[in-house]
Design an enzyme around this catalytic site. Structure first.
Site, mmCIF file in Angstrom:
data_model
loop_
_atom_site.group_PDB
_atom_site.id
_atom_site.type_symbol
_atom_site.label_atom_id
_atom_site.label_comp_id
_atom_site.label_asym_id
_atom_site.label_seq_id
_atom_site.Cartn_x
_atom_site.Cartn_y
_atom_site.Cartn_z
ATOM 1 N N LEU A 76 29.580 -15.427 -17.579
ATOM 2 C CA LEU A 76 28.421 -16.259 -17.937
ATOM 3 C C LEU A 76 28.831 -17.373 -18.900
ATOM 4 O O LEU A 76 29.884 -17.307 -19.533
ATOM 5 C CB LEU A 76 27.345 -15.359 -18.543
ATOM 6 N N LYS A 135 33.783 -26.501 -26.804
ATOM 7 C CA LYS A 135 33.058 -25.227 -26.908
ATOM 8 C C LYS A 135 33.937 -24.168 -27.579
ATOM 9 O O LYS A 135 33.496 -23.465 -28.494
ATOM 10 C CB LYS A 135 32.642 -24.732 -25.517
ATOM 11 N N THR A 190 33.463 -16.225 -22.070
ATOM 12 C CA THR A 190 34.081 -16.550 -23.353
ATOM 13 C C THR A 190 32.976 -16.742 -24.374
ATOM 14 O O THR A 190 32.198 -17.699 -24.291
ATOM 15 C CB THR A 190 34.922 -17.823 -23.236
ATOM 16 N N LYS A 240 41.510 -14.848 -27.638
ATOM 17 C CA LYS A 240 41.327 -16.089 -26.883
ATOM 18 C C LYS A 240 40.947 -17.230 -27.820
ATOM 19 O O LYS A 240 41.461 -18.352 -27.711
ATOM 20 C CB LYS A 240 40.253 -15.931 -25.803
#
Lengths: 296, 296, 296, 296
Positions: free
Chosen positions: B65, B246, B96, B171
């Site tokens: 998503l 982002k 993420t 990440k």
């Protein structure tokens, strides 16, 4: 070959020794009598002054000095090298200085009939001793070709970067990136570990992902991740923070002169300046990670 | 195996297809009928809602998503997955999002009797299609072991990063470093070239020196240095600047919550924000070099 | 009084005129014949060279030059002022240069028997014409006292900042803060307005709160907030971005030499450098707000 | 008037006392029994819970809470104010939170039939005790008019900033500028003094020049320049660095949500975060000057 060598400090000393070892006849000069004595013991002869060195029968002169002001004084001063050197002697300056100053001195040398190369190095005192330095060389191709065997006695990679000053330009660009990368790794490792990831696991992920860089896979600043790096020995040895600060200063000053923005580069410079102000300038440059960890 | 898959966008669609290809029975859901139809053509069955998907006989549910708000809505909403899913179904969220949100959702899942993993990916849409993604996984070891064969159908490197949220943490740390490195390379290449060095020569020096990094040796942002990178095709394709923005936002927000400084990381975020404000958010993230070159 | 004036540009021209107006006999020099002619029309006499100007019977020499290189050439050059000026002639340099260079030139002057003051100004071309400049003066108190009536013909505030170079130091510190404040106001106004607050209401709040500063209450960069500021006329006129960039460069270079961190100052410099690279260097420095607004 | 007051901490306590002093009947709630007892001694009555407070016959409820999470819990929680309050009771939240959250809570209140204002303050604990706070108010004009006399008992400047959330937006913009200005003054003062200028002389110049700002002329961070500021008493008292850090975090997070760059703002946030990490979060925010001075 008869080679003059001026500047026998932490870097210049071992570099000159390597030239002696492969059989060159060295004529050396330094302000420190002890440094000169060390080379004389190894087989070099001592010059009484830069002028005397210049007037001797050397075919090449190598200089290794702390900053642009010294380079200008040694080459351009009233009693400096250019005032006394025989024409066509090849001049090689291995000092790390700004590209603009390197070009000024080389232009003056050319006008005097002397070919000149800027040939700053990377690899640190370890590389100087081992003869594994990288030389980034700026100047004419024919002069580069002439210098190559001499530089090869002191280094492993001898790279021609283009015209005069380009050796300095390449070094300044690489080292600015190095300073940025090191702080970036310091931030990423500190953040990931503070979020709960094991430092070795995190480094392993970064080193096989898009964050991979020399500062993470070869010189990781986080204690416990690698052996044989300054982080494993309290950040002693290595490449001092004050030397990184000097190189970042050269980069931002060179950028200012040509009106080129270096946003992260300028910030990296200021962070190393803060770190130095706090008294940590002699620690290895990977110690900058202390800015990001409690109880530094 | 019966697998539910929720979120069939640019990443989720090809990931689900790869699961179908290796023989799993997929039950899928997405708001886009076209995306669902594409999977159904390939052999998947369609669920009419997240609740219906949760109530089916799937053993594992994978979600992909856009952001934390969607993940929370889909898992924790009144008619969401946790309200309907059978206990012990393994939940894998590959979105993420920030580590804190990932941990909140996983804790809620655990309380409901469902093991949950955060498993964000790197490798982009190309890696999703080719099945060569890297999965950074956070959660219990037994759950990781159970998930491994499923993830292996979609990716090449499946890395266990530790407990819940650690996949996201790894990440976020890697991608923050990537954003910093890319801007660092952009600055270093622009500076060196503006000082007169040929871009390919400069990249060659950096790539064999201490400035070496993925952004320089694999994804160089300077036009003309490499083929097959976005810089060679006008910065189209690749990893969009708005996606990097982002991720940098996730990093600085995660850092803020745990009171961890990320100085270059925050500045990188703001530079990408400026770049996006100027209308370039859809260009590959290496296009940030335009901030440093005249006439952008 | 017989006064020599060297440098009749946008600032020096009107300053010299104001000296003529109050009755001083001016002996002037500039490379531009037109600038010299303009002063001669007003009653000044023309010198044929800096040397000729120095050898005339002036009691005071004022210089107004673009940068440190010009100041050094004019004062220290082989045919420069110091080589020809009579001892005890008072030298006043109103150029804006770095404190270190100002101190070097003043020391050379002193050695030659000439008292020297650094006296950079603020107030722009408007203040130069109106005779309302602020002079920030570095040098001995007795020399300052001697200079005061002369400076008072050109300015309103004549501030003694301490010994040699301190005028430059004060200016550099103030202008660095100005550059930071202007960007700060640009960010705060842009953020508040983007969040929905009316720009005039927001400026009103800031101007009566702890964010109050000259850049917000006297020179607000947001269009529509104030009349009679560059923001009200498309950022024409005023204090050019490239002049702010020069001053920020002086600040960061002075800081580098004394190893003093200036973190926001260095970032402000880079943002003005980026703005200039994009072709906006001739706009007033408040135009930097364009970095923060869509469709600039 | 019957007024409910929830949150009697360092700010809320003295604010509530001022309402009692002008004759209002206060019904108060806080988790700390001691804080409640202090108000009851002064004449207030105690509510046993937020729900009880909401169900009483108050006409207005004022809340003063640490962060958005508390505000959301108190207003929107299952047993929170909105679940129990009578319609048309005026709700005033004086907490400092992000504009987005303020708008969400106000929208929920409106849906429940309650007008709501966001009314964060500036002026610190001193202003709270003296009743001289500034209120920055967001919401409908009629509600603002209704609230004005109540706020006037606690503050001196009551400013209507526009619709819902605008009080928070104005505060966040002002305080971000304050944080930037303070660091700017810290850098400018440290640089000028390191270059040799006397701190009082330098502050005098800045305060009459274009660098003038509240942080220099009212709250100068350099020790010895002003009396009656935190710099004169070891940076105790005043506005804590951790509070400035919180406000800078609100600013950068609000900016992130609306995709607005705040470059110096984000860097200021990180510098305060570093300062806090080093253990100085409880010092006044002007102590950030320690980052720029040796031997901090």
């Amino acid at each position: 070959m008869n080679i003059g060598f001026l500047g026998l400090g932490n870097m210049g000393g071992p570099m000159a020794l390597n030239l002696v070892k492969v059989g060159h006849r060295l004529h050396v000069y330094d302000l420190s009598a002890a440094s000169v004595a060390h080379l004389v013991e190894a087989g070099a002869s001592a010059a009484s002054s830069p002028a005397a060195l210049a007037q001797s029968d050397v075919e090449v002169i190598v200089t290794m000095l702390p900053a642009a002001a010294h380079v200008k004084a040694v080459y351009l001063g009233d009693d400096g090298l250019l005032a006394h050197v025989h024409p066509s002697v090849l001049l090689i300056d291995s000092s790390t200085i700004d590209p603009q100053s390197a070009r000024e001195v080389a232009a003056a040398a050319r006008q005097h009939g002397n070919p000149m190369l800027d040939a700053p190095v990377s690899g640190g005192t370890g590389g100087a001793a081992a003869g594994t330095l990288t030389f980034m060389v700026g100047g004419e191709t024919t002069d580069f070709t002439r210098a190559q065997p001499i530089l090869a006695a002191m280094g492993k990679n001898i790279v021609h970067c283009g015209g005069s000053g380009n050796g300095q330009a390449a070094k300044v660009a690489n080292n600015m990136l190095l300073g940025i990368s090191m702080i970036g790794v310091a931030e990423a490792m500190s953040l990931g570990v503070a979020l709960g990831v094991d430092p070795k696991v995190l480094a392993g992920i970064i080193n096989t992902s898009s964050g991979r860089c020399w500062s993470s896979d070869t010189y990781n600043p986080f204690p416990g991740v690698m052996d044989n790096v300054p982080a494993a020995r309290g950040y002693s040895g290595g490449f001092g923070s004050d030397l990184m600060l000097k190189d970042l200063g050269l980069a931002s000053e060179a950028a200012r002169q040509i009106r080129q923005p270096v946003i992260l580069g300028a910030l990296a410079q200021q962070l190393y300046q803060s770190f130095s102000l706090q008294g940590h300038g002699s620690l290895d440059f990977s110690a900058i990670i202390d800015l990001y960890r409690k109880g530094d």
